[in-house]
Structures are given as C-alpha cells and as structure tokens.
Motif scaffolding. Sequence first.
Motif, PDB file in Angstrom:
ATOM      1  N   ASP A 149     -11.679   4.156   2.534  1.00  5.63           N
ATOM      2  CA  ASP A 149     -11.376   4.196   1.102  1.00  5.63           C
ATOM      3  C   ASP A 149     -10.359   5.282   0.820  1.00  5.63           C
ATOM      4  OD1 ASP A 149     -12.687   6.652   1.053  1.00  5.63           O
ATOM      5  OD2 ASP A 149     -14.543   5.868   0.230  1.00  5.63           O
ATOM      6  N   ASN A 168      -8.060   1.097  -2.804  1.00 10.64           N
ATOM      7  CA  ASN A 168      -9.444   0.672  -2.581  1.00 10.64           C
ATOM      8  C   ASN A 168      -9.602  -0.828  -2.804  1.00 10.64           C
ATOM      9  OD1 ASN A 168     -10.550   3.158  -1.847  1.00 10.64           O
ATOM     10  ND2 ASN A 168     -10.789   3.794  -3.981  1.00 10.64           N
ATOM     11  N   ARG A 169      -8.861  -1.376  -3.753  1.00  9.11           N
ATOM     12  CA  ARG A 169      -8.958  -2.818  -4.031  1.00  9.11           C
ATOM     13  C   ARG A 169      -8.274  -3.649  -2.953  1.00  9.11           C
ATOM     14  NH1 ARG A 169      -7.108  -1.264  -9.099  1.00  9.11           N
ATOM     15  NH2 ARG A 169      -5.082  -2.217  -8.614  1.00  9.11           N
ATOM     16  N   GLU A 170      -7.111  -3.191  -2.504  1.00  9.71           N
ATOM     17  CA  GLU A 170      -6.240  -4.077  -1.730  1.00  9.71           C
ATOM     18  C   GLU A 170      -6.055  -3.692  -0.265  1.00  9.71           C
ATOM     19  OE1 GLU A 170      -2.619  -4.785  -3.886  1.00  9.71           O
ATOM     20  OE2 GLU A 170      -3.646  -4.800  -5.811  1.00  9.71           O
ATOM     21  N   ALA A 186      -8.543  -1.416   1.504  1.00  5.29           N
ATOM     22  CA  ALA A 186      -9.786  -0.960   2.133  1.00  5.29           C
ATOM     23  C   ALA A 186     -10.208  -1.953   3.208  1.00  5.29           C
ATOM     24  CB  ALA A 186     -10.891  -0.800   1.088  1.00  5.29           C
ATOM     25  N   ALA A 191      -7.219   3.870  -6.680  1.00  4.55           N
ATOM     26  CA  ALA A 191      -7.970   2.676  -7.069  1.00  4.55           C
ATOM     27  C   ALA A 191      -7.323   1.411  -6.517  1.00  4.55           C
ATOM     28  CB  ALA A 191      -8.078   2.604  -8.593  1.00  4.55           C
ATOM     29  N   GLU A 192      -6.004   1.354  -6.531  1.00  2.00           N
ATOM     30  CA  GLU A 192      -5.295   0.184  -6.007  1.00  2.00           C
ATOM     31  C   GLU A 192      -5.518   0.053  -4.500  1.00  2.00           C
ATOM     32  OE1 GLU A 192      -1.001  -1.358  -7.019  1.00  2.00           O
ATOM     33  OE2 GLU A 192      -0.853   0.199  -5.472  1.00  2.00           O
ATOM     34  N   THR A 242       2.764  -8.236  -7.167  1.00  2.00           N
ATOM     35  CA  THR A 242       1.339  -8.514  -7.352  1.00  2.00           C
ATOM     36  C   THR A 242       0.489  -7.754  -6.336  1.00  2.00           C
ATOM     37  OG1 THR A 242       1.580 -10.469  -5.946  1.00  2.00           O
ATOM     38  CG2 THR A 242       1.768 -10.798  -8.334  1.00  2.00           C
TER      39      THR A 242
END
Length: 463
Positions: free
Chosen positions: A90, A16-18, A20, A13-14, A168
């Motif tokens: 992804d 995919n957020r940061e 991708a 998930a991380e 972060t």
Amino acid sequence: MSLRPDELVAIAAELNRELAGGVVQKVYAPTTTRVYFEVRVPGRSVTMLVCSDAGATRISAVLERPQNPPTPPTWQSVFRRELTGAKLVDAEALPTRKTLLLHFTKDARYLTLVLEVTTAPVIVLCAGENVLSQSIPTRPGLRVGHPWKPLEAHEGKPQPSRLQGERTFLRLSHAAEALLATVEQKTWVDARRAPLLAKLKKLRRTVEKVRVEADRSAQANALRREGELLTQNLYRLKRGEASVTLTEYLEDGSTNDVVVTLDPRRTPQQEVEHRFHQYKRQLRGAEMAKARLATLHKEEEGLQAQLTALETAPPEAPPLQSSPRSTAQQQPLPPYREYLGHGGQKIWVGRGSAHNDALTFHVARPFHVWFHARGVPGAHVVVPLDKQAQLTPEVLLDAAHLAAHNSDAKGEPRVEVSYVPVKYVHKPKDSAPGAVTYTREKTLMLRLEPGRLERLLSAQSEP
C-alpha cells in the motif's frame, strides 16, 4: 513547487486503488536523486518515478524513462537487490510530515520506500525500521543501519490541488509528472539562460566603454587643429605662457579667435609636437576601438541568437546530473587557466580571487614573472619561466594582453600593466582574497592588438 501535502494524500489513495498488489519487475536509479521502478499489475505495466530534486520533488507515473548512465550510482544495486520482485502492499501519506511511504513485502520481509517532500528532500529505503540506503544529499541524523525517524509534524494551511488530467489509469500520478516536469524544464532552461544573460550584460558594459573610445575622433581632430594653429603662429609663442589667443581663418573667409591652453614647462616646438603626438595616438585608439566594436557587436548577435534558440526550442528533458560520487572522483581543477604564448611559452591566468592567491603564493615560483593590470581589479597572470631564463618582448606583450583582458579594463584600447618577479609580490595580513602589494615593478602602457589577443584566446590549453 514540489508536491503539496494534500496532493500526496490524493496520490497515495490512487496508488492504493490502482497499483496495490503490483509486483516490481525492474528498478533503475540513474542519479542519486531519482529512482524509477516498473510495476506489473494484471493487464499492464507502469513505470513510477520517485524524485528528490529540490523544487520538483514528486512521485509520479512516467511514459518513458531516460537511459541509465554507463556508471550509475552505487545505490542502484541496493534498490535492485531489495525491490526487484517485491510486492506493493500500500501507499501511506503523512501530510503533516510532508512524507509519502510505499510499503512492500519480499520473502517475508517488509520494505518501505520513503519520500520526504521538504526544502531538503530525501529518498530513503528501509528494511523493517532500519535505513538501507538514502539519496544524496542526505538528511542529517539519518544513518544506514539505524532506524528511520519521521519528520516533525507541522500543521499547514490547506492548499488546492493542481493535479488535473484526462487519463483514466493513474490520472493524478501522470498529472504530477506533467506539472513538475514542466517546472523542471523551465528551471533547466533558466539555468542555461543565466550565464548567457550575465555574459550579455557584461558585454554591453564593455561596448559602452569602447564606444567612448571610438568617439574620440572629434577630440583627436581638435588636437590636430590646435597643432596646425600653433605651427602657423610659432613665432608668437613664448615659453612660460599659460595660454595664447590665435586667429583661425575659416573657409568662408571669416575669422575666429581660438584660446589655446599651454604648458609653461614646454617650449613652443614641444607644444606643437605634443599636439600632433596626442592627435595620432587618439586617432589610432579610436580606429582600434571601432574595430573592437564590430567584434563586440558580432559577439552580442551570437549571444542573442543562443538566447532566442533557447526560448524557441521545443521542450526536452533536462540531462541527468552526474552523481556527486562520480564528480568527486574527478581531478580538481588547478587555480589557473593555461594559455600558450609566443614560442609555446605557458602563461597562467588565475580563475578568481581565491584562485589568484593560490596561483601566486602556492603554485608560482619566486623567479616566475607576475603580471597585473595596474589600478583595476583583475586576474593574476604568471609566466612560469625557467630559472635564469629571460622574458622575451613577445612573451611580455602576450602576458600583458591576458592581464588586461582578464581585468576590469577589458575592452579598453590602452591599459597600464605592471610586471615583477613573483618574489616581490606580498600578501597583506587580513587582506581580501586576491589583494596583494608589490615592489620593484615595471609598468608598460599596453596598446591592445586584437590579432594578438585573438591568437592567445584560441590557444588555451588544458593544464
């Protein structure tokens, strides 16, 4: 201690957020279990690690990567050709299969980097459905050019995440590296400590044996005392007696009756000579044992210093392991270690039980001379003489010292060593590795010479 299924989900998930949409700029594969790839996203680049080392399998973000070896594994060229310039679409976690998938696109082709986090972890690069390359050791059933088949699904108990961090950007990926790199460091340190601890344990057993020899001064003095008493009362002794009671006059003027056990087969004079001979023999052995004890204590201090240095040294990255391919290209070791004895004569010492058999029955010639410590387990020792050559006394002692040193009698001041031409050594059917029988042997009672042994051990050469 590898990543848990729920941690794979969180990291996917991380990513995919940061990450991708990021583009792979550089790829490095320094070993057959590690792939580093640098991903460029707007405003920054990050280096990711995919690692299939058992016990530390992970995908993580690293601050720096190790330098590539001079000859990296061949799969690096495959990864560079396929992934350089590819775009990360992804990340997909399959928690019930303990698998993480990274999907890429390049030139209208779909690529997938697979990490299977099992007890036999593996990294697989696929083009479409087919396997392009995989880490070593490979998963049974996976073949290059054939479709990748996911692992069977298994439901497991939920486990809490261990990933905690203060960053972060890619917080969990950096936390995964911090967690498992520490485990990797500890495993590496433990692997370096294990042989030192084993050597220290063996050394302490030897110290106890040698200490018993060093404490025989009292027994030697008792023999001298009996010899002096027998000398003073020689006229009273008669051959055939099993014992005699003699009066000992002490320094304070008192007397003491001493019962001395005799051998009925010896004459009175032989009894006296036997006592003084054993006295000198045991006293000399005790002195040699004391000198040996001092050497052993120095060795023990050295091992303790190495262990302390390992425990107090600052953390460092474990060295990269060489790939199995490069290891396979190395020449196999012979079944023996080679030492140079008197006059440059080669002396071969078997490396272990199976190696002993190989040395004696496949390497040695029938006219070579075979040595072994009598009555105790130990290495086979062979002196490869030329045909018709004679074994010199100095080489005989050199080989006997190595046979004693490489046996369970190591550290003893006196060891019986048998020697015989190799043609008289036989392997019993269904016997254990290293077990042999021999005939027509000669046996010598070896008195350890520390100087000779030190010279031999320092003269080990590459066969």
